[in-house]
Design a protein around this motif. Structure first.
Motif, PDB file in Angstrom:
ATOM      1  N   SER A   1      10.053 -15.038   2.587  1.00 52.29           N
ATOM      2  CA  SER A   1       9.325 -14.100   1.738  1.00 52.29           C
ATOM      3  C   SER A   1       8.997 -12.812   2.492  1.00 52.29           C
ATOM      4  CB  SER A   1       8.032 -14.760   1.264  1.00 52.29           C
ATOM      5  OG  SER A   1       7.312 -13.876   0.461  1.00 52.29           O
ATOM      6  N   CYS A   2       9.180 -11.693   1.826  1.00 51.92           N
ATOM      7  CA  CYS A   2       8.762 -10.398   2.347  1.00 51.92           C
ATOM      8  C   CYS A   2       7.495 -10.003   1.605  1.00 51.92           C
ATOM      9  CB  CYS A   2       9.833  -9.342   2.085  1.00 51.92           C
ATOM     10  SG  CYS A   2      11.364  -9.623   2.952  1.00 51.92           S
ATOM     11  N   ARG A   3       6.599  -9.344   2.282  1.00 50.42           N
ATOM     12  CA  ARG A   3       5.345  -8.944   1.643  1.00 50.42           C
ATOM     13  C   ARG A   3       5.555  -7.839   0.612  1.00 50.42           C
ATOM     14  NH1 ARG A   3      -0.153  -6.459   4.040  1.00 50.42           N
ATOM     15  NH2 ARG A   3      -1.326  -6.749   2.127  1.00 50.42           N
ATOM     16  N   PHE A   4       6.458  -6.915   0.908  1.00 47.84           N
ATOM     17  CA  PHE A   4       6.684  -5.780   0.030  1.00 47.84           C
ATOM     18  C   PHE A   4       8.099  -5.837  -0.546  1.00 47.84           C
ATOM     19  CE2 PHE A   4       3.625  -4.288   3.230  1.00 47.84           C
ATOM     20  CZ  PHE A   4       2.571  -3.960   2.384  1.00 47.84           C
ATOM     21  N   SER A   5       8.232  -5.543  -1.829  1.00 47.15           N
ATOM     22  CA  SER A   5       9.566  -5.512  -2.437  1.00 47.15           C
ATOM     23  C   SER A   5      10.197  -4.129  -2.307  1.00 47.15           C
ATOM     24  CB  SER A   5       9.502  -5.933  -3.897  1.00 47.15           C
ATOM     25  OG  SER A   5       8.664  -5.067  -4.637  1.00 47.15           O
ATOM     26  N   LEU A   6       9.360  -3.099  -2.155  1.00 49.43           N
ATOM     27  CA  LEU A   6       9.850  -1.726  -2.000  1.00 49.43           C
ATOM     28  C   LEU A   6       8.982  -1.016  -0.978  1.00 49.43           C
ATOM     29  CD1 LEU A   6      11.609   0.730  -2.960  1.00 49.43           C
ATOM     30  CD2 LEU A   6       9.859   1.134  -4.705  1.00 49.43           C
ATOM     31  N   ILE A   7       9.639  -0.392  -0.012  1.00 49.26           N
ATOM     32  CA  ILE A   7       8.949   0.398   1.004  1.00 49.26           C
ATOM     33  C   ILE A   7       9.574   1.789   0.996  1.00 49.26           C
ATOM     34  CG2 ILE A   7       8.444   0.677   3.463  1.00 49.26           C
ATOM     35  CD1 ILE A   7       8.738  -2.408   3.697  1.00 49.26           C
ATOM     36  N   VAL A   8       8.758   2.796   0.709  1.00 52.43           N
ATOM     37  CA  VAL A   8       9.235   4.177   0.706  1.00 52.43           C
ATOM     38  C   VAL A   8       8.489   4.919   1.803  1.00 52.43           C
ATOM     39  CG1 VAL A   8       9.560   6.283  -0.634  1.00 52.43           C
ATOM     40  CG2 VAL A   8       9.580   4.070  -1.802  1.00 52.43           C
ATOM     41  N   GLU A   9       9.235   5.429   2.766  1.00 54.22           N
ATOM     42  CA  GLU A   9       8.636   6.210   3.858  1.00 54.22           C
ATOM     43  C   GLU A   9       8.608   7.692   3.512  1.00 54.22           C
ATOM     44  OE1 GLU A   9       7.059   4.839   6.223  1.00 54.22           O
ATOM     45  OE2 GLU A   9       7.811   2.809   6.030  1.00 54.22           O
TER      46      GLU A   9
ATOM     47  N   ARG B   1       4.204   1.465  -0.826  1.00 53.82           N
ATOM     48  CA  ARG B   1       4.557   0.058  -0.634  1.00 53.82           C
ATOM     49  C   ARG B   1       4.272  -0.687  -1.931  1.00 53.82           C
ATOM     50  NH1 ARG B   1       5.322   2.241   3.495  1.00 53.82           N
ATOM     51  NH2 ARG B   1       5.105   1.842   5.658  1.00 53.82           N
ATOM     52  N   VAL B   2       5.250  -1.422  -2.413  1.00 51.57           N
ATOM     53  CA  VAL B   2       5.058  -2.217  -3.621  1.00 51.57           C
ATOM     54  C   VAL B   2       5.000  -3.682  -3.206  1.00 51.57           C
ATOM     55  CG1 VAL B   2       6.033  -2.880  -5.850  1.00 51.57           C
ATOM     56  CG2 VAL B   2       6.237  -0.511  -5.052  1.00 51.57           C
ATOM     57  N   LEU B   3       3.849  -4.289  -3.431  1.00 52.20           N
ATOM     58  CA  LEU B   3       3.643  -5.697  -3.091  1.00 52.20           C
ATOM     59  C   LEU B   3       4.440  -6.609  -4.002  1.00 52.20           C
ATOM     60  CD1 LEU B   3      -0.216  -5.954  -2.570  1.00 52.20           C
ATOM     61  CD2 LEU B   3       1.536  -6.424  -0.861  1.00 52.20           C
ATOM     62  N   LYS B   4       4.933  -7.690  -3.432  1.00 49.31           N
ATOM     63  CA  LYS B   4       5.512  -8.756  -4.240  1.00 49.31           C
ATOM     64  C   LYS B   4       4.392  -9.704  -4.630  1.00 49.31           C
ATOM     65  CE  LYS B   4      10.161  -9.210  -2.466  1.00 49.31           C
ATOM     66  NZ  LYS B   4      11.130 -10.096  -1.854  1.00 49.31           N
ATOM     67  N   ASP B   5       4.539 -10.316  -5.772  1.00 52.37           N
ATOM     68  CA  ASP B   5       3.669 -11.428  -6.184  1.00 52.37           C
ATOM     69  C   ASP B   5       2.180 -11.157  -6.029  1.00 52.37           C
ATOM     70  OD1 ASP B   5       6.024 -12.841  -6.666  1.00 52.37           O
ATOM     71  OD2 ASP B   5       6.082 -13.535  -4.597  1.00 52.37           O
ATOM     72  N   HIS B   6       1.687 -10.155  -6.708  1.00 53.79           N
ATOM     73  CA  HIS B   6       0.249  -9.914  -6.704  1.00 53.79           C
ATOM     74  C   HIS B   6      -0.250  -9.951  -8.142  1.00 53.79           C
ATOM     75  CE1 HIS B   6       1.601  -5.949  -7.892  1.00 53.79           C
ATOM     76  NE2 HIS B   6       0.380  -5.686  -8.266  1.00 53.79           N
ATOM     77  N   VAL B   7      -1.536 -10.111  -8.292  1.00 54.17           N
ATOM     78  CA  VAL B   7      -2.135 -10.100  -9.616  1.00 54.17           C
ATOM     79  C   VAL B   7      -2.261  -8.646 -10.044  1.00 54.17           C
ATOM     80  CG1 VAL B   7      -4.164 -10.703 -10.973  1.00 54.17           C
ATOM     81  CG2 VAL B   7      -3.394 -12.223  -9.126  1.00 54.17           C
ATOM     82  N   PRO B   8      -1.564  -8.269 -11.121  1.00 52.65           N
ATOM     83  CA  PRO B   8      -1.546  -6.852 -11.487  1.00 52.65           C
ATOM     84  C   PRO B   8      -2.857  -6.365 -12.099  1.00 52.65           C
ATOM     85  CG  PRO B   8      -0.267  -8.136 -13.054  1.00 52.65           C
ATOM     86  CD  PRO B   8      -0.722  -9.082 -11.971  1.00 52.65           C
ATOM     87  N   SER B   9      -3.204  -5.150 -11.748  1.00 52.73           N
ATOM     88  CA  SER B   9      -4.315  -4.462 -12.403  1.00 52.73           C
ATOM     89  C   SER B   9      -3.726  -3.737 -13.615  1.00 52.73           C
ATOM     90  CB  SER B   9      -4.931  -3.448 -11.440  1.00 52.73           C
ATOM     91  OG  SER B   9      -3.998  -2.420 -11.172  1.00 52.73           O
ATOM     92  N   GLU B  10      -4.566  -3.122 -14.400  1.00 48.05           N
ATOM     93  CA  GLU B  10      -4.068  -2.358 -15.554  1.00 48.05           C
ATOM     94  C   GLU B  10      -3.147  -1.226 -15.091  1.00 48.05           C
ATOM     95  OE1 GLU B  10      -3.290  -2.076 -19.335  1.00 48.05           O
ATOM     96  OE2 GLU B  10      -4.700  -3.555 -18.584  1.00 48.05           O
ATOM     97  N   LEU B  11      -3.516  -0.568 -13.987  1.00 45.66           N
ATOM     98  CA  LEU B  11      -2.712   0.510 -13.436  1.00 45.66           C
ATOM     99  C   LEU B  11      -1.337   0.005 -13.000  1.00 45.66           C
ATOM    100  CD1 LEU B  11      -2.707   3.517 -12.448  1.00 45.66           C
ATOM    101  CD2 LEU B  11      -3.511   2.637 -10.264  1.00 45.66           C
ATOM    102  N   SER B  12      -1.319  -1.084 -12.245  1.00 47.74           N
ATOM    103  CA  SER B  12      -0.040  -1.598 -11.761  1.00 47.74           C
ATOM    104  C   SER B  12       0.765  -2.225 -12.895  1.00 47.74           C
ATOM    105  CB  SER B  12      -0.237  -2.585 -10.619  1.00 47.74           C
ATOM    106  OG  SER B  12      -0.915  -3.735 -11.052  1.00 47.74           O
ATOM    107  N   ARG B  13       0.112  -2.755 -13.918  1.00 50.26           N
ATOM    108  CA  ARG B  13       0.826  -3.311 -15.077  1.00 50.26           C
ATOM    109  C   ARG B  13       1.619  -2.204 -15.776  1.00 50.26           C
ATOM    110  NH1 ARG B  13      -3.193  -5.753 -17.091  1.00 50.26           N
ATOM    111  NH2 ARG B  13      -2.814  -7.686 -16.016  1.00 50.26           N
ATOM    112  N   GLN B  14       1.024  -1.031 -15.950  1.00 49.05           N
ATOM    113  CA  GLN B  14       1.734   0.098 -16.557  1.00 49.05           C
ATOM    114  C   GLN B  14       2.908   0.515 -15.667  1.00 49.05           C
ATOM    115  OE1 GLN B  14       1.614   1.533 -19.484  1.00 49.05           O
ATOM    116  NE2 GLN B  14       2.941   3.279 -19.072  1.00 49.05           N
TER     117      GLN B  14
END
Length: 173
Positions: free
Chosen positions: A56-64, A103-116
């Protein structure tokens, strides 16, 4: 602190589904993506890289920075599953990257902001991979065979089934 609410997660564009779909088609046209082309090639064209991990990786997307990003995928999935995942990350990168590291986390509980943000990425991927007009034509030409539609667009059976279910009544000829 809820990382999904931070700028590092990427803020939603706050577009409607139809606005996101129009944007996906414009990106598809601008980069010259055609059904059956390499989605991984699009990531590379945009300056990114794809990393496969067995664990498992913590982040699915990493943008520098612009043209410097990495998508992390689980090594055990099919190419078809990967294609749709990659398309969602193309959407996240092109719509939500605002110039700061993200950084986009994998497998987290989405907030309303992240759900959108997630909805926008999925809407983007649906239209990018399976444009509505092309999907309706393929659905008719392939006589409503979801497996063949999935193969035509290079996505999983599940994704093709979900996407075709949103078409409404389409005549199969």
């Amino acid at each position: 602190m809820d990382i999904s609410a931070s700028p590092a997660f990427g803020s939603p564009a706050n577009w409607t589904k139809s606005e996101v779909q129009a944007y996906a088609l414009s990106v598809r046209k601008k980069i010259g993506y055609h059904t059956g082309s390499s989605v991984k090639g699009v990531i590379r064209y945009l300056g990114g890289d794809v990393h496969y991990a067995r664990d498992s990786c913590r982040f699915s997307l990493i943008v520098e920075a612009r043209e410097d990003f990495m998508v992390n995928l689980f090594a055990g999935k099919s190419v078809e599953q990967d294609n749709f995942s990659l398309a969602t990350h193309i959407g996240r990168y092109t719509m939500h990257y605002a110039g700061e590291p993200m950084r986009v986390l994998k497998d987290h509980v989405p907030s309303e902001l992240s759900r959108q943000t997630m909805n926008e990425a999925v809407w983007f991927a649906e239209e990018f991979m399976m444009p509505s007009d092309e999907l309706q034509s393929a659905w008719r030409d392939l006589r409503g065979n979801v497996g063949m539609v999935a193969k035509h667009f290079g996505v999983s059976h599940l994704i093709a089934d979900l996407r075709t279910s949103t078409l409404g009544p389409v005549a199969v000829g």
